[in-house]
Each structure stands twice: as C-alpha cells, then as structure tokens.
Write an enzyme that holds these catalytic residues in place. Sequence first.
Site, PDB file in Angstrom:
ATOM      1  N   TYR A  53       0.852  -1.200   0.000  1.00  0.00           N
ATOM      2  CA  TYR A  53       0.000   0.000   0.000  1.00  0.00           C
ATOM      3  C   TYR A  53       0.885   1.246   0.000  1.00  0.00           C
ATOM      4  CZ  TYR A  53      -3.867  -3.139   1.355  1.00  0.00           C
ATOM      5  OH  TYR A  53      -4.805  -4.152   1.404  1.00  0.00           O
TER       6      TYR A  53
HETATM    7  N1  LIG Z   1      -6.477  -8.490   0.832  1.00  0.00           N
HETATM    8  C1  LIG Z   1      -6.694  -7.722  -0.217  1.00  0.00           C
HETATM    9  O1  LIG Z   1      -6.344  -8.072  -1.359  1.00  0.00           O
HETATM   10  C2  LIG Z   1      -7.396  -6.405  -0.023  1.00  0.00           C
HETATM   11  C3  LIG Z   1      -7.921  -5.739  -1.146  1.00  0.00           C
HETATM   12  C4  LIG Z   1      -8.583  -4.522  -0.934  1.00  0.00           C
HETATM   13  C5  LIG Z   1      -8.698  -4.019   0.349  1.00  0.00           C
HETATM   14  N2  LIG Z   1      -8.141  -4.669   1.416  1.00  0.00           N
HETATM   15  C6  LIG Z   1      -8.234  -4.133   2.796  1.00  0.00           C
HETATM   16  O2  LIG Z   1      -9.595  -3.867   3.095  1.00  0.00           O
HETATM   17  C7  LIG Z   1      -9.784  -2.480   3.388  1.00  0.00           C
HETATM   18  C8  LIG Z   1     -11.146  -2.057   2.886  1.00  0.00           C
HETATM   19  O3  LIG Z   1     -11.258  -2.359   1.488  1.00  0.00           O
HETATM   20  P1  LIG Z   1     -12.002  -1.372   0.513  1.00  0.00           P
HETATM   21  O4  LIG Z   1     -11.401  -0.022   0.657  1.00  0.00           O
HETATM   22  O5  LIG Z   1     -12.032  -1.993  -0.837  1.00  0.00           O
HETATM   23  O6  LIG Z   1     -13.454  -1.355   1.207  1.00  0.00           O
HETATM   24  P2  LIG Z   1     -14.862  -0.799   0.724  1.00  0.00           P
HETATM   25  O7  LIG Z   1     -15.648  -0.576   1.956  1.00  0.00           O
HETATM   26  O8  LIG Z   1     -15.462  -1.685  -0.302  1.00  0.00           O
HETATM   27  O9  LIG Z   1     -14.528   0.585  -0.005  1.00  0.00           O
HETATM   28  C9  LIG Z   1     -14.115   1.690   0.727  1.00  0.00           C
HETATM   29  C10 LIG Z   1     -14.187   2.873  -0.190  1.00  0.00           C
HETATM   30  O10 LIG Z   1     -15.544   3.190  -0.495  1.00  0.00           O
HETATM   31  C11 LIG Z   1     -15.715   4.594  -0.565  1.00  0.00           C
HETATM   32  N3  LIG Z   1     -16.625   4.978   0.531  1.00  0.00           N
HETATM   33  C12 LIG Z   1     -16.549   4.664   1.843  1.00  0.00           C
HETATM   34  N4  LIG Z   1     -17.584   5.168   2.538  1.00  0.00           N
HETATM   35  C13 LIG Z   1     -18.344   5.829   1.651  1.00  0.00           C
HETATM   36  C14 LIG Z   1     -19.537   6.568   1.756  1.00  0.00           C
HETATM   37  N5  LIG Z   1     -20.175   6.716   2.928  1.00  0.00           N
HETATM   38  N6  LIG Z   1     -20.049   7.111   0.640  1.00  0.00           N
HETATM   39  C15 LIG Z   1     -19.443   6.973  -0.555  1.00  0.00           C
HETATM   40  N7  LIG Z   1     -18.287   6.284  -0.719  1.00  0.00           N
HETATM   41  C16 LIG Z   1     -17.739   5.713   0.372  1.00  0.00           C
HETATM   42  C17 LIG Z   1     -14.325   5.195  -0.393  1.00  0.00           C
HETATM   43  O11 LIG Z   1     -13.672   5.263  -1.657  1.00  0.00           O
HETATM   44  P3  LIG Z   1     -13.872   6.503  -2.679  1.00  0.00           P
HETATM   45  O12 LIG Z   1     -14.133   7.743  -1.888  1.00  0.00           O
HETATM   46  O13 LIG Z   1     -12.610   6.509  -3.452  1.00  0.00           O
HETATM   47  O14 LIG Z   1     -15.053   6.086  -3.514  1.00  0.00           O
HETATM   48  C18 LIG Z   1     -13.605   4.139   0.425  1.00  0.00           C
HETATM   49  O15 LIG Z   1     -12.213   4.190   0.301  1.00  0.00           O
HETATM   50  C19 LIG Z   1      -8.579  -1.783   2.762  1.00  0.00           C
HETATM   51  O16 LIG Z   1      -8.276  -0.563   3.383  1.00  0.00           O
HETATM   52  C20 LIG Z   1      -7.496  -2.805   2.968  1.00  0.00           C
HETATM   53  O17 LIG Z   1      -7.001  -2.719   4.306  1.00  0.00           O
HETATM   54  C21 LIG Z   1      -7.509  -5.876   1.248  1.00  0.00           C
END
Ligand SMILES: NC(=O)c1ccc[n+]([C@@H]2O[C@H](COP(=O)([O-])OP(=O)(O)OC[C@H]3O[C@@H](n4cnc5c(N)ncnc54)[C@H](OP(=O)(O)O)[C@@H]3O)[C@@H](O)[C@H]2O)c1
Length: 327
Positions: A53
């Site tokens: 990251y």
């Molecule tokens: N193991 C893996 O391969 C892997 C892969 C991905 C993630 N992860 C881990 O999982 C965590 C969460 O994953 P994710 O970020 O993909 O989770 P997610 O909950 O699907 O997406 C979070 C994203 O959604 C948007 N968001 C959040 N709240 C919102 C709201 N109230 N209204 C509108 N948009 C909103 C934001 O992005 P925008 O503002 O850019 O839209 C935020 O960064 C990561 O931080 C990481 O630690 C692991």
Amino acid sequence: MKYKTIGRTGVQVSSLCLGTMTFGNEADEEVSRNIFDRCRERGLNFIDTADVYGNGRTEEIVGRLLQDCRDEWILCSKFQGRTGPGPNDRGCSRLYLKRAVEASLRRLGTDRIDFYFIHNFDPLTPLEETLCGLNDLVREGKILYPAISNAAAWQIMKGLGISDRRDLPRFECVQPMYNLVKRQAEVEILPMAQSEDLGVIPYSPLAAGLLSGKYMSPGTGKGRIADNQFYRARYDEEDYRETVRLFIAFCAERHWNPATVATAWTGSHPAVTAPIIGARNVEQIETALGVIDFDMTPQLRTEITALSKSPPLATDRRDEQMGMFLH
Ligand SMILES: NC(=O)c1ccc[n+]([C@@H]2O[C@H](COP(=O)([O-])OP(=O)(O)OC[C@H]3O[C@@H](n4cnc5c(N)ncnc54)[C@H](OP(=O)(O)O)[C@@H]3O)[C@@H](O)[C@H]2O)c1
C-alpha cells in the site's frame, strides 16, 4: 463495541477492522490520523495494512499512528506483492519472506506483526516452503499468526493440512473479498472457515464504494471506481448494477445509510469475525462506524441477501435433491 475471539488464538478483536489502503494515498497523514483516532474512540482494536500500500508509505503512517498505543492494537500486514523490479522482489519464497518481514517491521516501527497474511497465492512457491518460512518468523517472534488472503478454499485447506502434518503454525485467519454483489466466498471459503475455526476478515464490504449508491447515475459518482480502471472492470456487471438499484431503494425506504447497511450485511454472516472498513475521510468512516449501532437481524439479512444473485453451489447439486440420499 463487540469483541470476538479470532480463530483458535484466544485473541479478542473488535467486530470491525480498520483498513488502511487509503492512508498515504487518498487520505494524507493528517486525515489518516483523524480516521484512526475516531476508530480508536469507538473501540476498534484491529487494523489491517500491507507492504504494497502506497509503496510502503502506508505502513510508515500506520507505524506512527501506533507509536504510543501499539499494545492496544492487533496488527495485520501482508507480503507477496511486488516491492521492487527484481525477480525475487515478490512472492512467497523463504528468501523473500525474510526480507519482506524485516522491511515491514522497520516501516511499522514495531517488533512484531500479529497476523501476517500471504496477500495472494504464489503459484511459484510450494506452500510447504512458505509455511516453513512463516514458522521461522513465529519462532523468532517477528510474527504471531500466519494468515492468507485471496486464496481458494482448496489452497487454504492444503495449507492447513501441511501445518497439521508438519506441526507448523497454521493459518488462523483468512481475508476474502465479500460484499452484497461479490458473494463467491459464501460457497466454499466461509463454510470452510466455520468448519476449521478460522478468523474471517472480509475486505471491500462496500464493493469499493459501489454499494454507497454514488455511481447510480452514470458519470456522476466520484471515487475509486470512477478513477481506477482496475476497480471499474471488477464491478462492471449488469447484475451488480441491478442489485445496487434494489439495495439503494430498500435503504431509502427505511431512511438508512446504504454504506452502513452494506457493511453490516458483510459483518452479519455467521462465519465473519470483522469486516475491514476503509475510508478517504472522517465522514466516510462515520458511515462504516454506524454498524456498531445497527441491528442486522437474521430476518433483515435474509431480505437484503435476496436483492442479489446467489452464487452457484459448490457441487452444482441442489440441497433438496441431496435430501433423498440423506433420509
Ligand atoms: N487483501 C486484499 O487483497 C485487499 C484488497 C482490498 C482491500 N483490502 C483491505 O480492506 C480495506 C477495505 O477495502 P475497501 O477499501 O475496498 O473497502 P470498501 O468498503 O469496499 O470501499 C471503501 C471505499 O468506499 C468509498 N466509501 C466509503 N464510505 C463511503 C460513503 N459513505 N459514501 C461513498 N463512498 C464511500 C471510499 O472510496 P472513494 O471515496 O474513493 O469512492 C472508500 O475508500 C482496505 O483498506 C485494505 O485494508 C484488502
């Protein structure tokens, strides 16, 4: 905040895990600190990061955030992704593992990583080799529990079998993608985790923002799916758009924030220990923290689940047909 035992470790983790993929990327260090502080105030003690990251920047920020409170937190990090141009600057070999953990510990400013995840399965390295390498790190006290992300159930089970046979520390936690539109984990991974007593911390509970509803009118939503071709392709399915339309209408009728409900839905599968929440600012993290006060009953979960298409069964054979062989 509700705390749960993770895997067979006895460790108590909050039922939400703070994801840090935005730290040092969409969220600068000050915003990251505000997000972190807010999660700490609400009782989270569980944080997820990875070496890749922000090309290492994220782990450095996480290290500074944990500086005065390291022992309050259960820290996850990951290795395997590419961190340099060389043929051995990636993967799950013992050679790279040793380098990867030292580099992560340095950036995180800590002497141990609690859950150390294989980020993705490495087809070039036998799992036995990786598990022996992880065992060395456990013995050295550099990591406490091996874990694995983005793996198929057979790969995880193969690893558990090797650990059992060779008396090596086993994977205690898995990290699959799981949300209302991406439900593949329900078929094999989540039942396997229940059967084997594994912790489960699913990522992307909002389908990278899609389930917030902000992309409903084409070309309007701002965020990762608009900016990142990789994520746009991942979620570019008509079935998903239909589920989002139904889900947003369902939440609107009840005056619920869809980002809260989507995260609560992911967290309410009985196999799940804690969904990993992610945000680019404090407003977004508040919507995820809303889960703490949201009552996702089994009945409500069933109603919401019905808004999306169920993945095909693992055996291509329906339960009712199986019944005639069982009774
Ligand atoms: N193991 C893996 O391969 C892997 C892969 C991905 C993630 N992860 C881990 O999982 C965590 C969460 O994953 P994710 O970020 O993909 O989770 P997610 O909950 O699907 O997406 C979070 C994203 O959604 C948007 N968001 C959040 N709240 C919102 C709201 N109230 N209204 C509108 N948009 C909103 C934001 O992005 P925008 O503002 O850019 O839209 C935020 O960064 C990561 O931080 C990481 O630690 C692991």
